[in-house]
Design a protein around this motif. Structure first.
Motif, PDB file in Angstrom:
ATOM      1  N   UNK A  10      -5.354  18.772 -22.638  1.00  0.00           N
ATOM      2  CA  UNK A  10      -5.048  19.579 -21.427  1.00  0.00           C
ATOM      3  C   UNK A  10      -5.123  18.409 -20.328  1.00  0.00           C
ATOM      4  N   UNK A  11      -4.050  18.107 -19.906  1.00  0.00           N
ATOM      5  CA  UNK A  11      -4.338  17.412 -18.328  1.00  0.00           C
ATOM      6  C   UNK A  11      -4.242  18.402 -17.106  1.00  0.00           C
ATOM      7  N   UNK A  12      -5.107  18.231 -16.410  1.00  0.00           N
ATOM      8  CA  UNK A  12      -5.571  19.346 -15.389  1.00  0.00           C
ATOM      9  C   UNK A  12      -4.435  19.101 -14.350  1.00  0.00           C
ATOM     10  N   UNK A  13      -4.410  20.188 -13.385  1.00  0.00           N
ATOM     11  CA  UNK A  13      -3.309  19.939 -12.417  1.00  0.00           C
ATOM     12  C   UNK A  13      -3.279  18.714 -11.458  1.00  0.00           C
ATOM     13  N   UNK A  14      -4.525  18.591 -11.185  1.00  0.00           N
ATOM     14  CA  UNK A  14      -4.923  17.414 -10.253  1.00  0.00           C
ATOM     15  C   UNK A  14      -4.361  16.089 -10.917  1.00  0.00           C
ATOM     16  N   UNK A  15      -4.743  15.892 -12.071  1.00  0.00           N
ATOM     17  CA  UNK A  15      -4.599  14.885 -12.649  1.00  0.00           C
ATOM     18  C   UNK A  15      -3.026  14.757 -12.938  1.00  0.00           C
ATOM     19  N   UNK A  16      -2.150  15.549 -13.186  1.00  0.00           N
ATOM     20  CA  UNK A  16      -0.782  15.695 -13.438  1.00  0.00           C
ATOM     21  C   UNK A  16      -0.206  15.215 -11.958  1.00  0.00           C
ATOM     22  N   UNK A  17      -0.791  15.650 -10.715  1.00  0.00           N
ATOM     23  CA  UNK A  17      -0.085  15.407  -9.483  1.00  0.00           C
ATOM     24  C   UNK A  17      -0.669  14.025  -9.380  1.00  0.00           C
ATOM     25  N   UNK A  18      -1.752  13.560  -9.643  1.00  0.00           N
ATOM     26  CA  UNK A  18      -2.013  12.235  -9.472  1.00  0.00           C
ATOM     27  C   UNK A  18      -1.002  11.299 -10.178  1.00  0.00           C
ATOM     28  N   UNK A  19      -0.715  11.373 -11.324  1.00  0.00           N
ATOM     29  CA  UNK A  19       0.420  10.639 -11.955  1.00  0.00           C
ATOM     30  C   UNK A  19       1.400  10.814 -11.297  1.00  0.00           C
ATOM     31  N   UNK A  20       1.864  11.993 -10.893  1.00  0.00           N
ATOM     32  CA  UNK A  20       3.463  12.131 -10.133  1.00  0.00           C
ATOM     33  C   UNK A  20       3.514  11.448  -8.872  1.00  0.00           C
ATOM     34  N   UNK A  21       2.150  11.497  -8.362  1.00  0.00           N
ATOM     35  CA  UNK A  21       2.014  10.715  -6.953  1.00  0.00           C
ATOM     36  C   UNK A  21       2.236   9.363  -7.134  1.00  0.00           C
ATOM     37  N   UNK A  22       1.454   9.000  -8.183  1.00  0.00           N
ATOM     38  CA  UNK A  22       1.510   7.416  -8.384  1.00  0.00           C
ATOM     39  C   UNK A  22       2.790   6.933  -8.846  1.00  0.00           C
ATOM     40  N   UNK A  23       3.448   7.794  -9.515  1.00  0.00           N
ATOM     41  CA  UNK A  23       4.865   7.412 -10.103  1.00  0.00           C
ATOM     42  C   UNK A  23       5.629   7.376  -8.812  1.00  0.00           C
ATOM     43  N   UNK A  24       5.559   8.192  -7.759  1.00  0.00           N
ATOM     44  CA  UNK A  24       6.410   8.321  -6.811  1.00  0.00           C
ATOM     45  C   UNK A  24       6.131   7.222  -6.018  1.00  0.00           C
ATOM     46  N   UNK A  25       4.687   6.826  -5.736  1.00  0.00           N
ATOM     47  CA  UNK A  25       4.257   5.589  -4.952  1.00  0.00           C
ATOM     48  C   UNK A  25       4.908   4.476  -5.687  1.00  0.00           C
ATOM     49  N   UNK A  26       4.694   4.182  -6.896  1.00  0.00           N
ATOM     50  CA  UNK A  26       4.953   3.062  -7.513  1.00  0.00           C
ATOM     51  C   UNK A  26       6.603   2.887  -7.301  1.00  0.00           C
ATOM     52  N   UNK A  27       7.391   3.878  -7.402  1.00  0.00           N
ATOM     53  CA  UNK A  27       8.809   3.859  -7.205  1.00  0.00           C
ATOM     54  C   UNK A  27       9.041   3.339  -5.700  1.00  0.00           C
ATOM     55  N   UNK A  28       8.293   4.027  -4.652  1.00  0.00           N
ATOM     56  CA  UNK A  28       8.254   3.618  -3.418  1.00  0.00           C
ATOM     57  C   UNK A  28       7.955   2.045  -3.331  1.00  0.00           C
ATOM     58  N   UNK A  29       6.912   1.485  -3.835  1.00  0.00           N
ATOM     59  CA  UNK A  29       6.596   0.280  -3.890  1.00  0.00           C
ATOM     60  C   UNK A  29       7.393  -0.589  -4.201  1.00  0.00           C
ATOM     61  N   UNK A  30       8.243  -0.252  -5.350  1.00  0.00           N
ATOM     62  CA  UNK A  30       9.104  -1.083  -6.151  1.00  0.00           C
ATOM     63  C   UNK A  30      10.300  -1.459  -5.370  1.00  0.00           C
ATOM     64  N   UNK A  31      10.531  -0.265  -4.510  1.00  0.00           N
ATOM     65  CA  UNK A  31      11.589  -0.431  -3.714  1.00  0.00           C
ATOM     66  C   UNK A  31      11.326  -1.165  -2.511  1.00  0.00           C
ATOM     67  N   UNK A  32      10.319  -1.052  -2.008  1.00  0.00           N
ATOM     68  CA  UNK A  32       9.844  -1.985  -1.065  1.00  0.00           C
ATOM     69  C   UNK A  32       9.935  -3.322  -1.343  1.00  0.00           C
ATOM     70  N   UNK A  33       9.254  -3.525  -2.606  1.00  0.00           N
ATOM     71  CA  UNK A  33       9.112  -4.884  -2.922  1.00  0.00           C
ATOM     72  C   UNK A  33      10.433  -5.495  -3.277  1.00  0.00           C
ATOM     73  N   UNK A  34      11.238  -4.814  -3.866  1.00  0.00           N
ATOM     74  CA  UNK A  34      12.800  -5.242  -3.974  1.00  0.00           C
ATOM     75  C   UNK A  34      13.121  -5.855  -2.660  1.00  0.00           C
ATOM     76  N   UNK A  35      13.355  -4.770  -1.726  1.00  0.00           N
ATOM     77  CA  UNK A  35      13.663  -5.214  -0.585  1.00  0.00           C
ATOM     78  C   UNK A  35      13.090  -6.346   0.188  1.00  0.00           C
ATOM     79  N   UNK A  36      11.799  -6.520  -0.046  1.00  0.00           N
ATOM     80  CA  UNK A  36      11.286  -7.587   0.736  1.00  0.00           C
ATOM     81  C   UNK A  36      11.629  -9.019  -0.222  1.00  0.00           C
ATOM     82  N   UNK A  37      11.746  -8.752  -1.258  1.00  0.00           N
ATOM     83  CA  UNK A  37      12.255 -10.156  -2.046  1.00  0.00           C
ATOM     84  C   UNK A  37      13.762 -10.423  -1.809  1.00  0.00           C
ATOM     85  N   UNK A  38      14.505  -9.508  -1.592  1.00  0.00           N
ATOM     86  CA  UNK A  38      15.752 -10.038  -1.107  1.00  0.00           C
ATOM     87  C   UNK A  38      15.667 -10.489   0.249  1.00  0.00           C
TER      88      UNK A  38
END
Lengths: 64, 903
Positions: free
Chosen positions: B624-652
Motif C-alpha cells: 500500500x503506497x501512502x498518499x504522500x508517497x504517491x504524491x512524491x512520485x507524481x511530483x518527481x515525475x512532473x519535475x523530471x519531465x520539467x527538468x528533461x524539457x529544460x535540459x533539452x532546451x539547454x542542450x539545443x
C-alpha cells in the motif's frame, strides 16, 4: 510540451464565435420578413450554415 | 390500401436490411477492412436524432416556434470544442474505458460506488426515453391504420412488444459479439449510420412534399401563417424566454457527449481520432438539414388541420396520409422506425455494459453463493449477463411505455433525460481538467444534482401524470412554500427544465468543488487524477510502474485473464503484449508493474475498471503506497519531465552556440592564415627592390674607380627601386587601412566624366612618350555619383597606367568610355594588349599577383593596384572586373551605383 493543434484551436474559436451569435441578445435583432420568410428564421439558419461552412473549411483544407 | 400485413412485411423487410448491413459491417471488420470511414462515423453520431426529433420536433414547433432549434444548435457548438472530445477518446483508449460510468469511476480512484451511482442515474434517466421510442413506433402504427378499414390481426395489438423483441435480438446479435466492451461493434455502427440516412431522406421527403406539394413553398406557407395571429406568434422569437433559450443550448450541448448512447458512439466506437474532424461539420450539417422543414411542417399541419384537434406530434404522418400519399407515409413510417430503433439499439448496448460491469459484477464478485471464485471460465457468464441486461432494459422500457401511456411523464421525458445526464458534466469536466477533484466531491456533486433533478423534474412529471399527489409542486413539501418543486426558494419565471438545470447544476458544481477542496484523495485517486489530466503529456509507463509495488505471479494474472476473457482471447492479447515488449513469448515475461498494468487494463475492458482493480488486488500482494508517497512520485515525475524539457532546451542552445563558435573559429583561422601569407608575400616583395638597391650600393661602395657613367646609371636604378619600395609600402599601408576599416573617405557628389578626363590628362605625357594612342568617349555631362573623388581618380589612374604598361609601344591603343543606365555609371578602359586567360582574369585581382610572366619578366608593378582599386569601387557599392581573351586585348570595367532617386 505538445502545443495544442492549430486546427483544434480554430474549431474552438468558431464555437466561441457561435455562442454569442446564436443566443440573446443578438437573436432579438432580426425582425420583419424577407421575401415572405421571417427574418429570424433566415438569421438562425444562415448563421448556423455559416458556422458549418467555416468548420468545413477549417477541417478539409489541405496541408497547413 | 394499407393492410396490416403489408406494413408488417415492409417493417420486416426493413429490419432484415438492417441485419444485412450490420452483418456486412461485422464481416468487413473481421476481414480487417473496416467500413467505418469518417463519413460513417459522422452519420452514426446522428443517433442523437431519435423519434423525439423525427415526430416530436414538429410537435414542439407548434407550441414553441423556433425554440426547438436549441436542441440542435447546442450540439453544433459543443462539437466545435473538439479538444475536449479528443481528450475523452484518448483517455478511454489508454485505460480501456467502456462507458461513461466507467470513465467517472476510473478517474476517481476506480470506485465501485461511483460507477454504480452513475449507472443508476443513467438507467433512471434513460429507460423512460427508450419507452418514448417504443411509444413513437406504436403511435405511428396507430396513425397508419387509423385511415384503413383493415382490422388488426390479434398479435398486432402488441406490435410494440414485437418490435422491442426484434430490437433486443438485434442488439444481442450485434452488440455483444465480443466480451471486451472496448472492442468496437462496427456492424452496429454501420447499421446506425444507415438508419441516419434513411430518417434524413424520409424527413426531407415529407418536408418537400408538404412545403411544395401541399403549399406554394416557404414564403406562401409563412405568409399564410402570418395572417393568423396565433400562428404568427410561432414565427417570432420571444425575447422574454432568452434564459430558456441559452439553458437549452447548454443542456443539449452537454447531452451530445454525456448521453450514454452518444458516449458509446463518439468515444467507444471511435476508430480513428481524425474522423472527428469530419464529424465536426458533417454532423451539424445533418442536424441543419433535418431541421429546415420542421417549422414549415408544423405550420402546414396547423393550417391544414385547423380546428381538428389532432396531435401535432403525428403531423409528419398525418399530412401525407390526408393527401392520400400512402407511399410517402410508409417512407415516413420507416424513417420514424429508423430513428427509434437506432436510438434503442445503441442506448441499450451502452446501458447493458454499464449495468453488467458496474452493478452486477461488483455484486457477483462479492457474493459467495455463486462461487465466482471457483469457476474457471467466466467469459460466457459475462456475455450472458450483458444479454440478459439488454433484454431486461428493453422490457423495462416496454413496461414503462405500457404503464405511462399518454402521461406527461412519457411525453416530456426527452428533456428530462437530458437534464439527468447533464449531472455528469461537473464530474467529467472536473475529472479531465482539475487534478484536485476528489471522489468524495464527485459523489457529493452527483448526489446533490441527481436529488434536485428528481425533486424538481422527475417527480413533478409523475405528479402531472397523476401518479402521485401534486401537493409538493403546488404548495411545497409539507406546505412550505419555498419548497415548491418547480419554484425552489421562490425562483419562478423560468420553465421547469431551466429551473431544474439551474438549481441542479448549482448544487452539483457547488458540492463537487466544495467537498473536493475539503477532502484528501487517496493514493489511487491521486494517481488516476494525474493520468487523466495529463493524458496528452507523455507515455505513462515510467510513472505507472513506479506507482505499483508488490508481488505477483504471471500464472495468477494469466489465470485471471483466462477466467474473464476466455482462454483464446487471453492468449491472443498476451501475445500482442509480449510482442510490444520485444519478447517472443509471454511465458518469459516478469510479473512486474508493467505486466500488472497490462492485465488490469485488459480486465477493465471486460468488467470495468473498478472490478478489474478488485480482481487484480485479489491475486497480487500489493504494497500500500501512502498518499504522500504517491504524491512524491507524481511530483518527481512532473519535475523530471520539467527538468528533461529544460535540459533539452539547454542542450539545443548549447549546440547552437557551439556551432556558432566553431564557425567563428574557422573564420579566425582562415584570417590568420591569410595574414601569414600576406606577410610572407610582402616580405618577399620588399626584399626584391631592397636586394637590388643593396647590390648596387655595395658595388658603388667597393669600387671607387667605377666610371661616372656607370655610377649615374646605378644611382638611377637605386633611386627608381627606392621609389618602387616607397610606393609599395604606401600601397600596403593603404590596403591595410582599407581592410581594417580605418581608411579615410570623403564622400561627395562626383562627376565621373570629369574624373576620367582629368586622369587621362594627367597620364597624357606617359602615353605620348610610349607612343600609345589614348582615345576617350566621354559625354559632356555625366550624372553625379556619391563617392570620394581622389579615390576614384586613383582607380582610374591605376587602370590607365596598367593599360599603358601592357600595350605594345608604337601601335598601342587604349580607349576609355563612360556610359550609364538607371542604376549605375559604367566606365570601361580597353586596350589592345596581349590579353588575359580566363584564369588570369581572376587572379590579377588577388594581392601581389601580376599580369605577365613574373618569373622571367621584370615585375612592372607592385601587384596591389588592382586589389586596392577593387576595394575602392566595392566600397562605393560598385564592381570592378575584366573581360578579356588571350591576344584580343583586355577590357577593364567598373561601375558605381547612382544614388537612389528620392521618392
Amino acid at each position: 510540451m505538445k502545443r495544442a493543434s492549430p486546427v483544434r484551436q480554430r474549431f474552438a474559436a468558431l464555437g466561441l464565435l457561435g455562442v454569442p451569435l446564436l443566443t440573446y441578445p443578438l437573436l432579438s435583432l432580426p425582425g420583419g420578413s424577407l421575401a415572405g420568410i421571417p427574418a429570424t428564421y433566415l438569421y438562425l439558419f444562415g448563421v448556423w450554415a455559416g458556422l458549418i461552412a467555416l468548420a468545413t473549411w477549417v477541417a478539409e483544407r489541405r496541408g497547413k | 390500401m394499407l393492410s396490416g400485413w403489408f406494413v408488417a412485411a415492409l417493417s420486416t423487410a426493413y429490419v432484415l436490411v438492417l441485419f444485412a448491413v450490420a452483418r456486412f459491417g461485422d464481416a468487413r471488420a473481421d476481414a480487417g477492412r473496416s467500413i467505418i470511414s469518417a463519413n460513417v462515423y459522422a452519420l452514426s453520431l446522428a443517433v442523437y436524432c431519435t423519434s423525439w426529433t423525427f415526430y416530436g420536433s414538429v410537435g414542439r414547433a407548434t407550441s414553441g416556434g423556433l425554440s426547438f432549434l436549441t436542441i440542435y444548435i447546442g450540439p453544433t457548438l459543443m462539437l466545435m470544442f473538439v479538444g475536449v472530445i479528443i481528450k475523452m477518446i484518448r483517455i478511454s483508449k489508454a485505460y480501456r474505458i467502456t462507458s461513461i460510468a466507467d470513465f467517472i469511476a476510473s478517474r476517481y480512484g476506480k470506485s465501485q460506488l461511483l460507477a454504480g451511482l452513475v449507472t443508476v442515474i443513467a438507467v433512471i434517466g434513460v429507460v423512460p426515453y427508450i419507452a418514448l421510442q417504443l411509444k413513437a413506433v406504436s403511435a405511428s402504427l396507430d396513425v397508419l391504420f387509423q385511415y384503413s378499414d383493415d382490422k388488426f390481426l390479434p398479435w398486432w395489438l402488441d406490435s410494440t412488444l414485437l418490435i422491442a423483441a426484434v430490437l433486443a435480438l438485434f442488439t444481442i446479435l450485434f452488440g455483444t459479439r465480443h466480451l471486451d466492451a472496448t472492442e468496437r461493434h462496427e456492424g452496429m455502427v454501420a447499421a446506425v449510420a444507415f438508419e441516419s440516412v434513411v430518417k434524413l431522406v424520409a424527413f426531407m421527403a415529407v418536408g418537400l412534399f408538404v412545403t411544395y406539394g401541399m403549399f406554394g413553398g416557404f414564403s406562401d406557407l409563412f405568409q399564410r401563417a402570418a395572417e393568423s395571429p396565433e400562428l404568427a406568434r410561432l414565427l417570432q422569437l420571444d425575447s422574454s424566454r432568452a434564459g430558456t433559450w441559452t439553458a437549452m443550448i447548454l443542456l443539449s450541448g452537454l447531452a451530445i457527449i454525456f448521453l450514454p448512447r452518444q458516449f458509446q458512439i463518439i468515444v467507444v466506437e471511435n476508430v480513428d481520432e481524425s474522423h472527428l474532424k469530419r464529424a465536426v461539420w458533417l454532423f451539424p450539417l445533418y442536424l441543419l438539414l433535418i431541421n429546415i422543414f420542421v417549422l414549415p411542417l408544423a405550420l402546414g399541419g396547423l393550417l391544414h388541420f385547423q380546428g381538428q384537434n389532432l396531435n401535432p406530434d403525428t403531423f409528419v404522418l398525418t399530412l401525407p396520409m390526408a393527401r392520400g400519399a400512402e407511399a410517402l407515409a410508409l417512407l415516413v413510417f420507416i424513417g420514424g422506425l429508423s430513428a427509434a430503433t437506432g436510438m434503442v439499439i445503441v442506448e441499450t448496448i451502452a446501458l447493458s455494459t454499464m449495468v453488467c460491469n458496474d452493478l452486477v459484477m461488483p455484486w457477483l464478485l462479492r457474493s459467495t453463493w455463486l462461487q465466482v471464485e471457483k469457476r474457471q471460465d467466466l467469459s460466457g457468464l459475462l456475455i450472458g449477463i450483458r444479454r440478459v441486461a439488454i433484454a431486461v432494459i428493453l422490457l423495462l422500457g416496454y413496461i414503462y411505455f405500457r404503464a405511462a401511456g399518454e402521461a406527461y411523464a412519457l411525453v416530456g421525458i426527452g428533456l428530462i433525460s437530458f437534464a439527468a445526464v447533464a449531472q455528469f458534466a461537473p464530474a467529467m469536466f472536473g475529472g479531465m481538467y482539475w487534478k484536485q477533484g476528489t471522489r468524495a466531491g464527485a459523489v457529493a456533486g452527483l448526489l446533490a444534482g441527481f436529488g434536485i433533478w428528481l425533486y424538481t423534474l422527475l417527480l413533478p412529471s409523475f405528479a402531472k401524470s397523476g401518479w402521485i399527489t401534486s401537493g409538493f409542486v403546488e404548495q411545497g413539501l409539507f406546505g412550505i412554500s419555498w419548497m415548491k418543486a418547480q419554484a425552489l426558494f421562490g425562483l419562478s419565471g423560468m420553465d421547469e427544465i431551466s429551473h431544474c438545470l439551474w438549481w441542479s447544476l448549482l448544487a452539483n458544481i457547488g458540492c463537487y468543488v466544495g467537498v473536493s477542496l475539503n477532502s484528501r484523495p487517496d493514493a489511487v485517486e491521486a494517481g488516476q487524477a494525474e493520468r487523466f489530466v495529463d493524458v496528452f503529456r507523455h507515455a505513462q509507463r515510467e510513472t505507472d510502474s513506479r506507482l505499483w509495488r508488490g508481488n505477483a505471479s504471471v500464472d495468477a494474472l494469466v489465470g485471471l485473464l483466462e477466467r474473464f476473457l476466455g482462454p483464446a482471447r487471453a492468449r491472443q492479447q498476451l501475445g500482442v503484449y509480449a510482442q510490444s515488449r520485444g519478447a517472443k513469448d509471454w511465458h518469459g515475461l516478469p510479473a512486474d508493474a508493467d505486466f500488472v498494468h497490462f492485465a488490469e487494463a485488459e480486465l477493465a475492458g471486460a468488467i470495468g475498471s473498478a472490478s478489474a482493480r478488485v480482481m487484480v488486488a485479489s491475486v497480487a500482494q500489493e504494497e500500500d503506497l501512502g498518499l504522500d508517497e504517491v504524491l512524491d512520485i507524481l511530483d518527481e515525475a512532473t519535475q523530471v519531465r520539467a527538468y528533461s524539457r529544460d535540459l533539452e532546451a539547454k542542450q539545443q542552445e548549447l549546440e547552437a552556440a557551439t556551432a556558432d563558435l566553431r564557425q567563428a573559429n574557422d573564420r579566425l583561422r582562415e584570417l590568420d592564415r591569410m595574414k601569414d601569407d600576406f606577410i610572407s608575400t610582402v616580405t618577399h616583395e620588399l626584399r626584391t627592390p631592397l636586394t637590388s638597391i643593396r647590390a648596387l650600393s655595395e658595388m658603388l661602395h667597393e669600387d671607387p674607380r667605377l666610371e661616372l657613367e656607370a655610377r649615374t646609371r646605378f644611382l638611377g636604378i637605386i633611386v627608381s627601386e627606392a621609389e618602387r619600395l616607397t610606393r609599395l609600402i604606401n600601397q600596403i599601408l593603404d590596403m591595410a587601412k582599407m581592410e581594417s576599416g580605418r581608411a579615410e573617405w570623403t564622400t561627395g557628389e562626383v562627376d565621373i566624366g570629369e574624373v576620367v578626363r582629368e586622369s587621362m590628362a594627367t597620364l597624357g605625357q606617359l602615353f605620348r612618350e610610349k607612343g600609345v594612342e589614348l582615345a576617350g568617349d566621354i559625354p559632356d555631362s555625366c550624372p553625379a555619383v556619391l563617392a570620394d573623388r581622389d579615390r576614384l581618380t586613383q582607380v582610374m589612374i591605376n587602370l590607365l597606367s596598367n593599360a599603358v604598361k601592357f600595350v605594345p609601344g608604337g601601335n598601342g591603343r587604349v580607349g576609355v568610355r563612360v556610359g550609364w543606365d538607371e542604376k549605375v555609371v559604367r566606365v570601361e578602359v580597353s586596350d589592345n594588349g596581349p590579353g588575359l586567360t580566363a584564369e588570369e582574369c581572376v587572379v590579377i585581382f588577388e594581392k601581389f599577383r601580376q599580369g605577365g610572366n613574373t618569373m622571367t619578366d621584370k615585375p612592372q608593378g607592385t601587384g596591389l593596384g588592382l586589389p586596392i582599386s577593387r576595394q575602392i569601387v566595392e566600397y562605393f557599392g560598385g564592381n570592378l572586373w575584366v573581360e578579356s581573351q588571350p591576344g584580343a586585348g583586355a577590357n577593364f570595367i567598373f561601375t558605381v551605383p547612382l544614388p537612389a532617386p528620392e521618392e
